[in-house]
Design a protein around this motif. Structure first.
Motif, PDB file in Angstrom:
ATOM      1  N   GLU A 197     -70.579  55.590  43.769  1.00 14.31           N
ATOM      2  CA  GLU A 197     -71.960  55.948  43.465  1.00 14.31           C
ATOM      3  C   GLU A 197     -72.503  55.227  42.228  1.00 14.31           C
ATOM      4  N   ARG A 198     -71.640  54.573  41.448  1.00 16.07           N
ATOM      5  CA  ARG A 198     -72.083  53.889  40.229  1.00 16.07           C
ATOM      6  C   ARG A 198     -72.072  52.368  40.351  1.00 16.07           C
ATOM      7  N   ARG A 199     -71.605  51.832  41.480  1.00 19.38           N
ATOM      8  CA  ARG A 199     -71.389  50.391  41.574  1.00 19.38           C
ATOM      9  C   ARG A 199     -72.684  49.594  41.485  1.00 19.38           C
ATOM     10  N   THR A 200     -73.710  50.025  42.197  1.00 17.07           N
ATOM     11  CA  THR A 200     -74.968  49.280  42.169  1.00 17.07           C
ATOM     12  C   THR A 200     -75.563  49.273  40.768  1.00 17.07           C
ATOM     13  N   GLY A 201     -75.476  50.400  40.069  1.00 15.28           N
ATOM     14  CA  GLY A 201     -75.977  50.458  38.702  1.00 15.28           C
ATOM     15  C   GLY A 201     -75.221  49.526  37.782  1.00 15.28           C
ATOM     16  N   VAL A 202     -73.897  49.484  37.928  1.00 13.35           N
ATOM     17  CA  VAL A 202     -73.102  48.585  37.096  1.00 13.35           C
ATOM     18  C   VAL A 202     -73.429  47.128  37.419  1.00 13.35           C
ATOM     19  N   LEU A 203     -73.592  46.824  38.712  1.00 10.90           N
ATOM     20  CA  LEU A 203     -73.956  45.459  39.082  1.00 10.90           C
ATOM     21  C   LEU A 203     -75.313  45.061  38.511  1.00 10.90           C
ATOM     22  N   ALA A 204     -76.219  46.021  38.421  1.00 22.25           N
ATOM     23  CA  ALA A 204     -77.517  45.725  37.807  1.00 22.25           C
ATOM     24  C   ALA A 204     -77.339  45.347  36.339  1.00 22.25           C
ATOM     25  N   HIS A 205     -76.473  46.065  35.637  1.00 20.84           N
ATOM     26  CA  HIS A 205     -76.177  45.705  34.250  1.00 20.84           C
ATOM     27  C   HIS A 205     -75.570  44.304  34.166  1.00 20.84           C
ATOM     28  N   LEU A 206     -74.646  44.007  35.087  1.00 23.14           N
ATOM     29  CA  LEU A 206     -74.022  42.685  35.083  1.00 23.14           C
ATOM     30  C   LEU A 206     -75.050  41.587  35.345  1.00 23.14           C
ATOM     31  N   GLN A 207     -76.001  41.861  36.251  1.00 27.60           N
ATOM     32  CA  GLN A 207     -77.041  40.879  36.532  1.00 27.60           C
ATOM     33  C   GLN A 207     -77.922  40.644  35.304  1.00 27.60           C
ATOM     34  N   SER A 208     -78.210  41.711  34.570  1.00 25.08           N
ATOM     35  CA  SER A 208     -78.984  41.567  33.338  1.00 25.08           C
ATOM     36  C   SER A 208     -78.234  40.713  32.321  1.00 25.08           C
TER      37      SER A 208
END
Length: 416
Positions: free
Chosen positions: A131-142
């Motif tokens: 449930e947290r993977r997309t949010g973490v990937l968003a941080h990585l993209q930033s």
């Protein structure tokens, strides 16, 4: 704002640090590499284009077996080895002086990069709850965009100097960044490798998963937007509008900064397949609107009017990009079996090298040859692909529910 860019402490933050480490060098590399290979190595633009096309084609194929290797051997160690291999390929650019040596080096570079992407996705999946993977990937993209922006600025200094030593310093910086990435990845907790394949189980189960292949194909179509700001829009501005040439750089900066600041916020509502599909549908509509606005910039009028339309189109484009990224990340993870995450992410990630390989040809043909109708056709194509994701994903979910081949467990059941 910094707190929004940085992910939570622990594994996500170390993953972000590793991402930042290699993205700074990559930003400088992307800015300087073409001039280095033409002015220092002595290659022609046609040779560079051919070499990169072959390299990314090989890399897209290699991503799946390298992702499977990450499943079998553990994604942490595999990621570190592939990051080090990328560093070695970049260092080889310092000494190559022929086309064939260049071709060999960029094939290793693209292969290692594609495999690294798959292995890092598998590592993230093993360390971060679903449930947290997309949010973490968003941080990585930033973090990625922030690093690329910083690296591009450093690359600009090398371009200003325009000496062989300055270009060589950029390649050393990129290699050191990937070595730092490898070292940071090794500080993460280990993720256990998957069990050995059962008797009769295919080595690469993802290649038999046709519903997932359809989803991957549609995602590759959506990723055709990748060469827009780096290739298609700059050529459009110069050849078809009255806008000033410096706007090319301004639009690139606008995109980079927007993703860095707002990708996390845009991805926050995407928590499952339903919200991912909703994000993709909205992305498709916004992308179609962006293409229409870009098309209008070619109409007769003042330079300031064309510039305003181009900025508006770029704002819509980056909004669509962030929504599409968040939706695709969620879907790519949600449809992949947990015991085959590396090979499935390697396959899903082939959309990036495919877009890099075919995107320039498709976009220049559509936009620079067809003009305004080409922009409208591109918008319709991307919107249709985003809406087509819904039925394709539902089909993939249904296949998974019926127990069709989706990984080691399902294959073992069918074999039994």
């Amino acid at each position: 704002m910094t707190l929004r860019i940085l992910p939570p402490p622990g594994a996500p933050r170390r993953l972000a640090a590793a991402q930042l480490s290699n993205s700074v060098g990559d930003g400088a590399y992307y800015v300087c590499s073409a001039l280095y290979f033409t002015r220092v190595v002595g290659l022609s633009p046609a040779q560079i284009g051919l070499g990169l096309t072959v390299a990314w084609a090989v890399g897209s194929v290699a991503g799946v077996p390298l992702g499977a290797l990450a499943d079998r051997r553990g994604p942490r160690g595999t990621s570190a080895v592939l990051a080090a291999a990328t560093a070695a390929s970049v260092l080889s650019f310092l000494v190559i002086r022929s086309f064939w040596a260049f071709l060999a080096a960029v094939v290793v570079y693209a292969t290692a990069q594609c495999g690294l992407g798959a292995a890092r996705q598998a590592l993230l999946a093993g360390l971060v709850p679903a449930e947290r993977r997309t949010g973490v990937l968003a941080h990585l993209q930033s973090m990625l965009n922030g690093g690329l922006a910083l690296g591009a600025a450093l690359g600009g200094l090398a371009l200003g100097a325009d000496t062989e030593r300055a270009y060589l310093a950029v390649f050393v910086l990129d290699a050191v960044g990937f070595l730092g990435c490898a070292a940071l990845l090794l500080t993460l907790p280990a993720v256990a490798p998957v069990p050995l394949r059962a008797a009769g189980e295919p080595r690469l189960a993802v290649l038999r998963d046709r519903p997932y292949a359809l989803v991957t194909l549609l995602n590759a179509v959506l990723l055709l937007r990748m060469p827009l700001l780096s290739l298609a829009v700059p050529l459009w501005i110069v050849q078809r509008t009255h806008a000033p040439g410096w706007l090319v750089s301004a639009l690139f900066v606008l995109n980079t900064v927007a993703v860095m600041l707002f990708q996390v916020r845009t991805a926050r509502p995407v928590t499952d397949v339903d919200t991912a599909l909703r994000a993709l549908r909205v992305s498709g509509l916004v992308m179609a609107a962006s293409c229409a606005v870009f098309a209008l910039s070619a109409l007769p009028g003042a330079a300031w009017a064309a510039a305003g339309l181009l900025v508006a189109g770029a704002v819509l484009q980056v909004d669509a990009e962030m929504r599409q990224s968040a939706g695709s990340w969620q879907i790519g993870f949600s449809l992949a079996p947990a015991d085959r995450m590396g090979q499935y992410q390697g396959f899903f990630g082939t959309g990036v090298p495919v877009a890099r390989t075919l995107g320039p040809l498709v976009l220049t043909s559509l936009l620079l040859v067809w003009g305004v109708p080409g922009w409208l056709l591109l918008g319709a194509l991307l919107s249709a692909a985003s809406y087509g994701m819904g039925p394709a994903v539902r089909r993939a979910e249904a296949a998974r529910g019926r127990g069709e081949p989706r990984g080691a467990v399902a294959e073992a059941v069918r074999a039994g």
